[in-house]
Enzyme design. Structure first.
Site, PDB file in Angstrom:
ATOM      1  N   HIS A   1       0.883  -1.181   0.030  1.00 53.33           N
ATOM      2  CA  HIS A   1       0.011  -0.079   0.152  1.00 53.33           C
ATOM      3  C   HIS A   1       0.927   1.171   0.025  1.00 53.33           C
ATOM      4  CE1 HIS A   1      -3.612   2.136   1.331  1.00 53.33           C
ATOM      5  NE2 HIS A   1      -2.532   3.098   1.775  1.00 53.33           N
ATOM      6  N   GLU A   2       1.850   1.238   0.762  1.00 54.22           N
ATOM      7  CA  GLU A   2       2.714   2.516   0.932  1.00 54.22           C
ATOM      8  C   GLU A   2       3.456   2.461  -0.443  1.00 54.22           C
ATOM      9  OE1 GLU A   2       2.369   4.585   3.130  1.00 54.22           O
ATOM     10  OE2 GLU A   2       0.836   2.962   4.219  1.00 54.22           O
ATOM     11  N   HIS A  53       1.618   4.344  -2.920  1.00 50.18           N
ATOM     12  CA  HIS A  53       1.588   5.688  -2.896  1.00 50.18           C
ATOM     13  C   HIS A  53       2.863   6.549  -3.565  1.00 50.18           C
ATOM     14  CE1 HIS A  53      -1.660   6.492  -0.292  1.00 50.18           C
ATOM     15  NE2 HIS A  53      -1.447   6.011   0.706  1.00 50.18           N
ATOM     16  N   GLU A  93      -6.452   6.977  -1.052  1.00 54.24           N
ATOM     17  CA  GLU A  93      -6.270   5.774  -0.460  1.00 54.24           C
ATOM     18  C   GLU A  93      -7.025   4.415  -0.982  1.00 54.24           C
ATOM     19  OE1 GLU A  93      -4.470   5.286   2.426  1.00 54.24           O
ATOM     20  OE2 GLU A  93      -3.852   7.401   2.049  1.00 54.24           O
TER      21      GLU A  93
END
Lengths: 334, 185
Positions: free
Chosen positions: A146-147, A150, A236
């Site tokens: 997930h990071e 980004h 997100e």
């Protein structure tokens, strides 16, 4: 997936320009009010707005990567410090095609993780020890994916720009409102006397303009904030979608989010980084806002749990549309 | 007369430029395929290196698994001897399933859980397998793009002339692919 990055970047610029126009008109209108019937006022207002914006951007670029270094309890780790974590990030750098970021661990019982860095070559991913200790290998992989998403989606730079723009709008509005309270009396008196000769009509127009400006100075930061937070929330969902596309494992991300939702420890990585966290960091009570950088974690979990048909990006958008009842995520051609 | 000659010359020059562009495009894609293949190969080599260490460490604990050890060693040599991409894919597929079989069998030896050397090796092996799996999907994507590129008309004519050949996908049996990078201990 690559067409999505391009799409994100195009949208980023649109938002950037949109917020810039809002900022400049705000400066211009305020300048007009303080120096009415004179174009110099407008020019001065626009000029001041741009200067504040440039200074803020400059500070953000200089300080962006240092946020993490300023955290007393943050520590860069190497392969030997934590093989599993380091390996996981290395795997994800292969999966995403991104250069290997620096990996940090933050000593706190809070459960969170974030990414920072203005471009993919100089990026950092960080996880708190509270989260590191509670997750299985696959769950850590999901969170770090997930990071990395980004970074992959170029969210850090985009949200930093948006946050600068928001900050500038807030500052200008504040300056305007304050100067109306303190200095506004004298400026309205002097302009009142100058328009006094022309009759009462000018006075009423002046009051009307003043009302509009006060409304603008109050509304602009609120609108900008709402806009910023809705952008952040969409990022997100997109990061969740990208993460699952990398790992092909929505269940582990859902499991990790479930554990994270039980987090109740205060953790404040700073305003800019908050939007890059895995979940909304729990900051001190008086700083809590009605608006949020993150969507409700239960919604995110529900979408991930419903992904039974596949793990690619477009499956995510379909499930998202059916759960949220709206179809507002960008589509990928592939 | 001269104008006709110049027009013909112009057309020839344009044709040559066009062919050069097609050729360069195909070369670039072939190089990407080679690069991605090396990325997989590095990880495969890494796995070949790790396996003997793992067996050496585990031997003393799991005395009843000699048969599995022998099979894994055999598959490893087969994989190392494989030449083409599809041979390597098949051999490594076998190796992967034998290793996951071993993983299950080793659950029966709780003493191993206290051996840091074993845990480190397991972590390395797990990570290497994830890396192989991630590199594989990227490799297959660039190979598909490359194959499409050299098969479409008129590229296929020049691909024939300049000897661009189809590449094989790195395919592992479907059952293997489905359980892809899920490795836990």
């Amino acid at each position: 997936m690559y067409d999505l990055i391009k799409n994100n970047q195009r949208k980023s610029w649109l938002v950037f320009i949109g917020m810039g126009l809002l900022l400049i008109s705000l400066g211009g209108i305020l300048g007009y009010v303080f120096m009415p019937y004179d174009y110099q006022g407008v020019i001065t207002g626009v000029f001041i707005a741009i200067i504040i914006w440039v200074i803020q951007t400059f500070i953000a670029f200089l300080g962006g990567d240092k946020i993490i270094l300023n955290m007393a309890n943050a520590k860069a780790i190497s392969y030997d410090d934590d093989r599993e974590l380091y390996n996981i990030v290395e795997e994800l750098s292969i999966a995403s095609g991104l250069p290997m970021p620096k990996v940090y661990v933050i000593e706190t019982p809070a459960m969170n993780a974030f990414a920072t860095g203005m471009n993919p070559k100089k990026s950092i991913v960080a996880i708190t020890t509270g989260l590191r200790e509670r997750l299985t290998r696959q769950e850590i992989q999901a969170v770090m994916a997930h990071e990395m998403s980004h970074i992959y989606n170029r969210d850090v730079r985009f949200m930093t720009f948006a946050s600068i723009m928001l900050g500038t709008i807030v500052i200008i509005s504040e300056i305007a409102l304050r100067s109306m309270v303190w200095g506004g009396g004298s400026s309205s008196r002097s302009s009142g006397s100058s328009s006094g000769g022309k009759g009462g009509g000018g006075g009423i127009a002046q009051i009307l303009v003043l009302v509009v400006v006060v409304a603008l100075a109050i509304l602009a930061p609120i609108l900008a904030r709402m806009f910023y937070f809705s952008l952040s929330r969409k990022r997100e969902y997109l990061a969740d979608a990208t993460s699952v596309n990398f790992t092909r494992d929505p269940v582990s991300l859902a499991n990790a989010l479930e554990k994270i939702s039980g987090d109740n420890v205060v953790f404040d990585p700073g305003k800019m980084t908050a939007a890059m966290c895995i979940n909304k960091p729990r900051i001190k009570e008086h700083k809590e806002n009605l608006t949020s950088t993150h969507p409700p974690i239960q919604k995110r979990i529900a979408i991930l749990r419903a992904m039974s048909m596949g793990t690619d990006y477009n499956t995510y958008t379909k499930v998202y549309a059916s759960i949220m009842g709206k179809d507002d995520l960008p589509k990928s051609k592939k | 007369m001269l104008t006709t000659l110049l027009i013909i010359l112009g057309i020839i020059v344009l044709l040559v430029i066009w062919i050069i562009a097609i050729y360069n495009g195909m070369v670039k894609m072939r190089n990407t395929v080679d690069k991605e293949w090396r990325n997989i190969d590095v990880q495969l080599e890494r796995r070949y290196d790790l396996i003997p260490n793992l067996i050496e460490t585990v031997k003393g604990y799991a005395k009843h698994e000699q048969e599995t050890f022998a099979r894994i060693t055999e598959y490893r040599s087969a994989a190392m001897g494989a030449k083409t991409v599809s041979e390597k894919a098949a051999a490594n597929g076998q190796l992967s399933s034998a290793l996951s079989g071993l993983r299950v069998q080793l659950e029966a030896y709780p003493d191993l859980k206290a051996n840091t050397n074993f845990l480190n090796l397991q972590e390395e092996l797990a990570s290497t397998e994830n890396k192989i799996s991630f590199s594989r999907s990227i490799y297959n994507e660039v190979v598909t793009n490359y194959n499409n590129k050299i098969q479409i008309f008129p590229n296929n004519i020049f691909a024939g002339i300049f000897n661009f050949k189809n590449r094989d996908l790195f395919e592992i049996s479907t059952q293997e692919a489905k359980s892809a990078p899920k490795v836990s201990f």
